[in-house]
Scaffold this motif. Structure first.
Motif, PDB file in Angstrom:
ATOM      1  N   ALA A 127      -8.053  27.222   6.035  1.00 16.37           N
ATOM      2  CA  ALA A 127      -7.249  27.196   4.813  1.00 16.37           C
ATOM      3  C   ALA A 127      -8.066  27.768   3.663  1.00 16.37           C
ATOM      4  O   ALA A 127      -9.224  27.406   3.474  1.00 16.37           O
ATOM      5  N   SER A 128      -7.452  28.664   2.903  1.00 18.60           N
ATOM      6  CA  SER A 128      -8.149  29.187   1.735  1.00 18.60           C
ATOM      7  C   SER A 128      -8.140  28.109   0.648  1.00 18.60           C
ATOM      8  O   SER A 128      -7.162  27.377   0.486  1.00 18.60           O
ATOM      9  N   ALA A 129      -9.233  28.013  -0.073  1.00 17.42           N
ATOM     10  CA  ALA A 129      -9.395  26.944  -1.061  1.00 17.42           C
ATOM     11  C   ALA A 129      -8.290  26.916  -2.125  1.00 17.42           C
ATOM     12  O   ALA A 129      -7.727  25.858  -2.396  1.00 17.42           O
ATOM     13  N   PRO A 130      -7.927  28.055  -2.730  1.00 13.78           N
ATOM     14  CA  PRO A 130      -6.872  27.985  -3.756  1.00 13.78           C
ATOM     15  C   PRO A 130      -5.528  27.510  -3.195  1.00 13.78           C
ATOM     16  O   PRO A 130      -4.861  26.679  -3.807  1.00 13.78           O
ATOM     17  N   ARG A 131      -5.137  28.030  -2.029  1.00 13.93           N
ATOM     18  CA  ARG A 131      -3.868  27.601  -1.436  1.00 13.93           C
ATOM     19  C   ARG A 131      -3.932  26.142  -1.025  1.00 13.93           C
ATOM     20  O   ARG A 131      -2.956  25.406  -1.160  1.00 13.93           O
ATOM     21  N   ARG A 132      -5.066  25.748  -0.505  1.00 12.76           N
ATOM     22  CA  ARG A 132      -5.229  24.359  -0.066  1.00 12.76           C
ATOM     23  C   ARG A 132      -5.043  23.409  -1.240  1.00 12.76           C
ATOM     24  O   ARG A 132      -4.268  22.452  -1.170  1.00 12.76           O
ATOM     25  N   TRP A 133      -5.744  23.664  -2.321  1.00 12.46           N
ATOM     26  CA  TRP A 133      -5.662  22.754  -3.460  1.00 12.46           C
ATOM     27  C   TRP A 133      -4.334  22.856  -4.195  1.00 12.46           C
ATOM     28  O   TRP A 133      -3.854  21.863  -4.752  1.00 12.46           O
ATOM     29  N   LEU A 134      -3.705  24.025  -4.171  1.00  7.57           N
ATOM     30  CA  LEU A 134      -2.382  24.150  -4.771  1.00  7.57           C
ATOM     31  C   LEU A 134      -1.369  23.326  -3.969  1.00  7.57           C
ATOM     32  O   LEU A 134      -0.569  22.579  -4.547  1.00  7.57           O
ATOM     33  N   GLY A 135      -1.416  23.428  -2.651  1.00  3.30           N
ATOM     34  CA  GLY A 135      -0.499  22.653  -1.814  1.00  3.30           C
ATOM     35  C   GLY A 135      -0.691  21.154  -1.969  1.00  3.30           C
ATOM     36  O   GLY A 135       0.271  20.395  -2.119  1.00  3.30           O
ATOM     37  N   VAL A 136      -1.931  20.725  -1.929  1.00  2.00           N
ATOM     38  CA  VAL A 136      -2.239  19.297  -2.083  1.00  2.00           C
ATOM     39  C   VAL A 136      -1.885  18.834  -3.495  1.00  2.00           C
ATOM     40  O   VAL A 136      -1.290  17.767  -3.683  1.00  2.00           O
ATOM     41  N   GLY A 137      -2.220  19.638  -4.481  1.00  2.00           N
ATOM     42  CA  GLY A 137      -1.955  19.269  -5.872  1.00  2.00           C
ATOM     43  C   GLY A 137      -0.471  19.150  -6.188  1.00  2.00           C
ATOM     44  O   GLY A 137      -0.043  18.209  -6.868  1.00  2.00           O
ATOM     45  N   ARG A 147      -6.765  16.250   4.337  1.00  2.00           N
ATOM     46  CA  ARG A 147      -7.631  16.017   5.494  1.00  2.00           C
ATOM     47  C   ARG A 147      -7.446  17.079   6.577  1.00  2.00           C
ATOM     48  O   ARG A 147      -8.405  17.527   7.193  1.00  2.00           O
ATOM     49  N   ALA A 148      -6.203  17.463   6.813  1.00  2.00           N
ATOM     50  CA  ALA A 148      -5.912  18.433   7.869  1.00  2.00           C
ATOM     51  C   ALA A 148      -6.497  19.801   7.550  1.00  2.00           C
ATOM     52  O   ALA A 148      -7.022  20.478   8.435  1.00  2.00           O
ATOM     53  N   THR A 149      -6.412  20.212   6.289  1.00  2.00           N
ATOM     54  CA  THR A 149      -6.876  21.551   5.934  1.00  2.00           C
ATOM     55  C   THR A 149      -8.389  21.648   5.812  1.00  2.00           C
ATOM     56  O   THR A 149      -8.908  22.728   5.529  1.00  2.00           O
ATOM     57  N   GLU A 150      -9.097  20.551   6.030  1.00  2.00           N
ATOM     58  CA  GLU A 150     -10.553  20.626   6.132  1.00  2.00           C
ATOM     59  C   GLU A 150     -10.965  21.248   7.463  1.00  2.00           C
ATOM     60  O   GLU A 150     -12.062  21.770   7.603  1.00  2.00           O
ATOM     61  N   ARG A 151     -10.085  21.187   8.444  1.00  2.00           N
ATOM     62  CA  ARG A 151     -10.368  21.716   9.777  1.00  2.00           C
ATOM     63  C   ARG A 151     -10.200  23.232   9.815  1.00  2.00           C
ATOM     64  O   ARG A 151      -9.593  23.828   8.942  1.00  2.00           O
TER      65      ARG A 151
END
Length: 157
Positions: free
Chosen positions: A11-21, A64-68
């Motif tokens: 997971a790319s960091a910006p997309r990951r944090w945007l989705g979680v946020g 948690r999932a996108t840490e993998r």
């Protein structure tokens, strides 16, 4: 068989944090509305609270999932926690067309036999004979992995 990693999808960091946020913001807003501006009926307030808590739980599960990381090896697809997503012997074909029911920026793996249901939001899901790879992942990584898998399947056949 070798344990060499041929391709990875993370997971790319910006997309990951945007989705979680966004999911956490939705949960917080639902809880705010439930308590600051309560609807007239108790059942609606309970509904908003349950929905808000579910959105917060989904945000945490996505985090948690996108840490993998999904890894492609000679044996098949696995994640960085060691869970086998699909072995090469199980894979029937890869679908990555426009109208395939696949995750965003991802591809669909059709298996020969059904596997247990599993869902790591934003990374991959499995239901029946279908496994979807993608979500908050970069399209370039999933495209490369799909092409590698297609080449491995062509070589196998």
């Amino acid at each position: 068989m070798t344990d060499e990693i041929l391709a990875t999808v993370s997971a790319s960091a910006p997309r990951r944090w945007l989705g979680v946020g966004v999911m956490a913001l939705l949960g917080a807003l639902l809880l705010y509305v439930a308590f600051a501006i309560p609807p007239g009926k108790f059942l609606w307030q309970a509904f908003l609270v349950v929905l808000g808590l579910a959105a917060l739980a989904l945000a945490e599960k996505t985090r948690r999932a996108t840490e993998r990381v999904i890894e492609l090896t000679a044996e098949g697809l696995r994640d960085s926690a060691g869970e086998m997503v699909a072995s090469i012997e199980q894979i029937d074909r890869i679908e990555r067309g426009t109208f395939a029911m696949k995750p965003s920026n991802g591809f669909l793996v059709r298996l020969k036999t059904p596997r247990a249901r599993r869902w790591l939001p934003g990374l991959w899901w499995a239901t029946g004979r279908r496994v979807g790879i993608g979500g908050v992942t970069p399209g370039s990584q999933t495209k490369f992995m799909a092409q590698m898998l297609e080449a491995m399947l062509a070589e196998r056949n």
